[in-house]
Design a protein around this motif. Structure first.
Motif, PDB file in Angstrom:
ATOM      1  N   LEU A 137      87.308  44.520   6.338  1.00  0.00           N
ATOM      2  CA  LEU A 137      88.459  44.131   6.986  1.00  0.00           C
ATOM      3  C   LEU A 137      89.640  43.841   5.974  1.00  0.00           C
ATOM      4  CD1 LEU A 137      85.951  43.231   8.585  1.00  0.00           C
ATOM      5  CD2 LEU A 137      87.360  41.427   9.509  1.00  0.00           C
ATOM      6  N   GLU A 138      90.780  44.240   6.303  1.00  0.00           N
ATOM      7  CA  GLU A 138      91.955  43.971   5.123  1.00  0.00           C
ATOM      8  C   GLU A 138      92.045  42.536   4.879  1.00  0.00           C
ATOM      9  OE1 GLU A 138      95.856  46.014   5.979  1.00  0.00           O
ATOM     10  OE2 GLU A 138      96.486  43.921   5.829  1.00  0.00           O
ATOM     11  N   SER A 139      91.807  41.570   5.884  1.00  0.00           N
ATOM     12  CA  SER A 139      92.082  39.960   5.727  1.00  0.00           C
ATOM     13  C   SER A 139      91.070  39.638   4.548  1.00  0.00           C
ATOM     14  CB  SER A 139      91.793  39.289   6.903  1.00  0.00           C
ATOM     15  OG  SER A 139      90.423  39.338   7.231  1.00  0.00           O
ATOM     16  N   GLY A 140      90.009  40.290   4.315  1.00  0.00           N
ATOM     17  CA  GLY A 140      88.880  39.611   3.357  1.00  0.00           C
ATOM     18  C   GLY A 140      89.659  40.027   1.944  1.00  0.00           C
ATOM     19  N   LEU A 141      90.247  41.176   1.846  1.00  0.00           N
ATOM     20  CA  LEU A 141      90.886  41.409   0.484  1.00  0.00           C
ATOM     21  C   LEU A 141      92.002  40.324   0.056  1.00  0.00           C
ATOM     22  CD1 LEU A 141      91.495  45.409   1.350  1.00  0.00           C
ATOM     23  CD2 LEU A 141      89.762  44.319  -0.018  1.00  0.00           C
ATOM     24  N   TYR A 142      92.419  39.748   1.178  1.00  0.00           N
ATOM     25  CA  TYR A 142      93.383  38.508   0.585  1.00  0.00           C
ATOM     26  C   TYR A 142      92.660  37.388   0.423  1.00  0.00           C
ATOM     27  CZ  TYR A 142      97.470  41.397   2.295  1.00  0.00           C
ATOM     28  OH  TYR A 142      98.515  42.251   2.311  1.00  0.00           O
ATOM     29  N   THR A 143      91.633  36.961   1.141  1.00  0.00           N
ATOM     30  CA  THR A 143      91.019  35.908   1.092  1.00  0.00           C
ATOM     31  C   THR A 143      89.971  35.875  -0.204  1.00  0.00           C
ATOM     32  OG1 THR A 143      89.018  36.649   2.507  1.00  0.00           O
ATOM     33  CG2 THR A 143      90.892  35.283   3.683  1.00  0.00           C
ATOM     34  N   GLU A 144      89.793  36.856  -0.573  1.00  0.00           N
ATOM     35  CA  GLU A 144      88.791  37.091  -1.534  1.00  0.00           C
ATOM     36  C   GLU A 144      89.552  37.050  -2.881  1.00  0.00           C
ATOM     37  OE1 GLU A 144      86.279  40.565  -1.120  1.00  0.00           O
ATOM     38  OE2 GLU A 144      85.428  39.762   0.804  1.00  0.00           O
ATOM     39  N   GLY A 145      90.873  37.199  -2.799  1.00  0.00           N
ATOM     40  CA  GLY A 145      91.820  37.070  -3.867  1.00  0.00           C
ATOM     41  C   GLY A 145      92.024  38.703  -4.361  1.00  0.00           C
ATOM     42  N   ARG A 146      91.491  39.634  -4.107  1.00  0.00           N
ATOM     43  CA  ARG A 146      91.513  40.825  -4.420  1.00  0.00           C
ATOM     44  C   ARG A 146      93.061  41.397  -4.563  1.00  0.00           C
ATOM     45  NH1 ARG A 146      87.996  44.154  -6.172  1.00  0.00           N
ATOM     46  NH2 ARG A 146      85.858  43.474  -5.921  1.00  0.00           N
ATOM     47  N   VAL A 147      93.830  41.037  -3.606  1.00  0.00           N
ATOM     48  CA  VAL A 147      95.095  41.526  -3.404  1.00  0.00           C
ATOM     49  C   VAL A 147      96.058  40.777  -4.633  1.00  0.00           C
ATOM     50  CG1 VAL A 147      97.248  41.786  -2.144  1.00  0.00           C
ATOM     51  CG2 VAL A 147      95.191  42.014  -0.980  1.00  0.00           C
ATOM     52  N   ASP A 148      95.785  39.727  -4.628  1.00  0.00           N
ATOM     53  CA  ASP A 148      96.481  38.931  -5.779  1.00  0.00           C
ATOM     54  C   ASP A 148      96.081  39.331  -7.097  1.00  0.00           C
ATOM     55  OD1 ASP A 148      98.036  37.387  -4.327  1.00  0.00           O
ATOM     56  OD2 ASP A 148      96.837  35.582  -4.075  1.00  0.00           O
TER      57      ASP A 148
END
Length: 562
Positions: free
Chosen positions: A264-275
RNA sequence: GCGCUCGUAGCUCAGCUGGAUAGAGCAACGGCCUUCUAAGCCGUAGGUCAUAGGUUCGAGUCCUAUCGGGCGCGCCA
């Protein structure tokens, strides 16, 4: 067989070099071809022509040296010859063809599989449809190509992971939630209060009804219970995503397509991967600020213009989480990753690869790899059906499977190479189903099964592990041709896997079925001649097995009756 | 305009990462069922591989240009 001959040529080449008759410093790649004309043998090799210049010898002279060192290949060849400008033609002995049937028998339902992938990991991402509506025909083509590709890669010895990635939190999902909420409140699309780009499909009403009824939803990767409050947009969003994911599960299950991992795309944000990706790109000096946005210098990596990463409103553009996602794939140990997607998204390739290069973490330039499929044009009643998800006027994958059947739909979607456009005429597929090539192939299998029923009634059955003497009765051109095609299945599987082209297997099956039908019309299998009957039953047992194995790799059934 | 992709028989498409006389299905025409499934088989006809150059022993396949179809070219995904 092709590989065996390649190995023989290689050893004769080495032998000729050892004896100093040939002096090449680097071995050319040995390719074994199959001549179109049967007078040119079963296989041919063009290596003498390729080497002629370096050797400062005439091509035919090089070929003569190689043939001398080759001999008869330990009885494999009945004849070898030099032909044309310098081809080496190989004629495989009938006894060798007959013996290969025993190998097919011993390999059983694993015949066709190869070890080319050496058990190495490969990830295939496909479908990856956002949960904003049922799967349509375009997704269907992606599902069929991606799933078949996975089956082929698996058969070719790769350790395949099937992955589905989707956006569960972006603007379109918010739009979806607003649409469902409007339906919950009884607002119609022609109402002023209807959201600007709302989804108008009938299914939105179903979602709203289920939400208000506080239904629970179990999707392959989502589990939720409806809150039921029409004012709670977050709850509606969560429920709608799960509900539509479950719908897609139904569609995919009807198509016999499954996945190992959902991301899920949202998981990439919550796991801090995007940052973390953004920080890394900034630290590596590949970004700049302009007009209130953060840009990535993708032009440093072959793009035709730089791309915005962080919008003026603070949100990231879609490709940033995509880069983060692929970084995660890389870290998970996939040195080979293939993304199957529609060609209308081809511009993402450069961006994602550029982002990964800019991370500078040792990812190769051409990683990940892509298979792009061209548009599907849907025809119904002689007119093109326009696909518009928001207007709700489109043909779903499930409709298609219900109307045309799973086997025919799968076959139809993969029988063209992915990068050719496909016209799917629903009327034709519905009304003239017996013209669909899939029936031609399945009919061959059913016919063979029928012969075995008859044989059993008359007390015949195929021998097990017959001796060479029993098989030497298989000598007609049709019989030998049938064996020849069968033995090439592993080569075909490898070709499909190397080129990411599942359609080659459909052509293989058509050829094999055609050869069988010809044989059937020309020869009687069950006859007074018990020895010949036994040999032919054995031949057809292997043919049925080969058809079934290949169909299975396409995810298509091999019916015993039609 | 730029990028990607496709252009092969009347139609839909193959052509095995440069090989020998370019193939299949459908449509057309002519044959084959008192014997294992006619959802099948056999035969006939149908081509300047979009066009023009180039690379080499050899080009439908690779390169360049042109023409034509599709897709993309957004601080949408």
């Amino acid at each position: 067989m092709r590989n065996r001959i390649a190995e023989l040529v290689e050893s004769s080449l080495n032998s000729a070099i050892t004896s100093q008759e040939l002096s090449t410093s680097q071995l050319p790649t040995i390719t074994i071809g199959t001549p179109a004309n049967t007078e040119h043998g079963d296989f041919s090799c063009n290596i003498a022509m390729q080497m002629a210049k370096g050797e400062r010898k005439a091509p035919r002279q090089v070929a003569e040296i190689l043939i001398r060192h080759l001999g008869d290949g330990n009885g494999l060849f009945s004849k070898t010859e030099i032909a044309g400008p310098g081809f080496i033609n190989f004629f495989v002995a009938a006894t060798a063809w007959q013996a290969s049937l025993l190998e097919i028998e011993s390999q059983g339902n694993t015949f066709g599989r190869t070890a080319t992938g050496e058990g190495k990991k490969m990830q295939v991402e496909f479908v990856s449809a956002n949960p904003t509506g049922p799967l349509h025909i375009g997704h269907g083509r992606g599902a069929a190509i991606g799933d078949t590709l996975c089956r082929i890669l698996d058969a070719s010895g790769w350790d395949v992971t099937r992955e589905f990635y989707y956006n569960d939190a972006g603007a379109q999902i918010n739009n979806l939630a607003l649409s469902v909420q409007s339906r919950c409140l009884g607002i119609e699309p022609d109402d002023q209060r209807w959201p600007a780009d709302g989804y108008q499909g009938e299914y939105i009403k179903d979602v709203a009804r289920a939400y208000l009824a506080r239904e629970s939803v179990e999707a392959s990767d989502q589990h939720t219970v409806a809150n039921g409050d029409p004012k709670n947009l977050d709850a509606i969003r969560e429920f709608a995503v799960a509900w539509l994911r479950r719908e897609q599960d139904f569609d995919l299950a009807a198509f016999d397509v499954r996945f190992d991992v959902y991301t899920l795309e949202s998981g990439l944000y919550t796991e801090g991967r995007v940052d973390s990706v953004v920080k890394q790109l900034i630290a590596n000096g590949h970004t700049y600020e302009l007009d209130g946005a953060l840009w990535l210098k993708t032009t440093d990596f072959g793009d035709d213009k730089d791309r915005v990463m962080r919008k003026a409103d603070g949100g990231y553009t879609y490709f940033v989480p995509d880069v983060a996602y692929h970084q995660a794939k890389w870290e998970r140990g996939f040195t080979r990753v293939v993304n199957e997607q529609g060609a209308d998204h081809h511009s993402t390739i450069t961006r994602v690869r550029a982002g990964l290069q800019a991370l500078d973490i040792g990812i190769p330039k051409g990683w990940p790899e892509y298979v792009l499929h061209q548009m599907v044009t849907v025809m119904r009643g002689g007119e093109e059906v326009k696909i518009s998800k928001r207007a709700g006027s489109y043909v779903t994958l499930r409709d298609l499977i219900d109307e045309v059947g799973r086997d025919a739909t799968r076959f139809f979607f993969i029988m063209r190479k992915p990068d050719a456009q496909l016209v799917f005429d629903i009327d034709l597929a519905k009304q003239q189903t017996n013209e669909n090539p899939v029936y031609y192939v399945q009919y061959a299998h059913a016919r063979i099964c029928s012969i075995f029923e008859n044989a059993a009634e008359k007390g015949f059955k195929a021998p097990v592990k017959p001796a060479a003497d029993e098989l030497k009765l298989l000598t007609t051109p049709e019989e030998l041709q049938l064996i020849k095609i069968m033995t090439s299945l592993p080569d075909t599987i490898d070709d499909c896997a190397i080129h990411f082209e599942p359609h080659r297997l459909t052509y293989y099956l058509t050829e094999l079925a055609s050869c069988f039908h010809s044989f059937y019309n020309k020869n009687r299998v069950i006859s007074e001649d018990t020895a010949l009957t036994a040999a032919r039953l054995y031949l057809l047992k292997r043919t049925a097995q080969t058809l079934k194995n290949a169909l299975s790799i396409l995810g298509i059934s091999a019916p015993e009756r039609m």
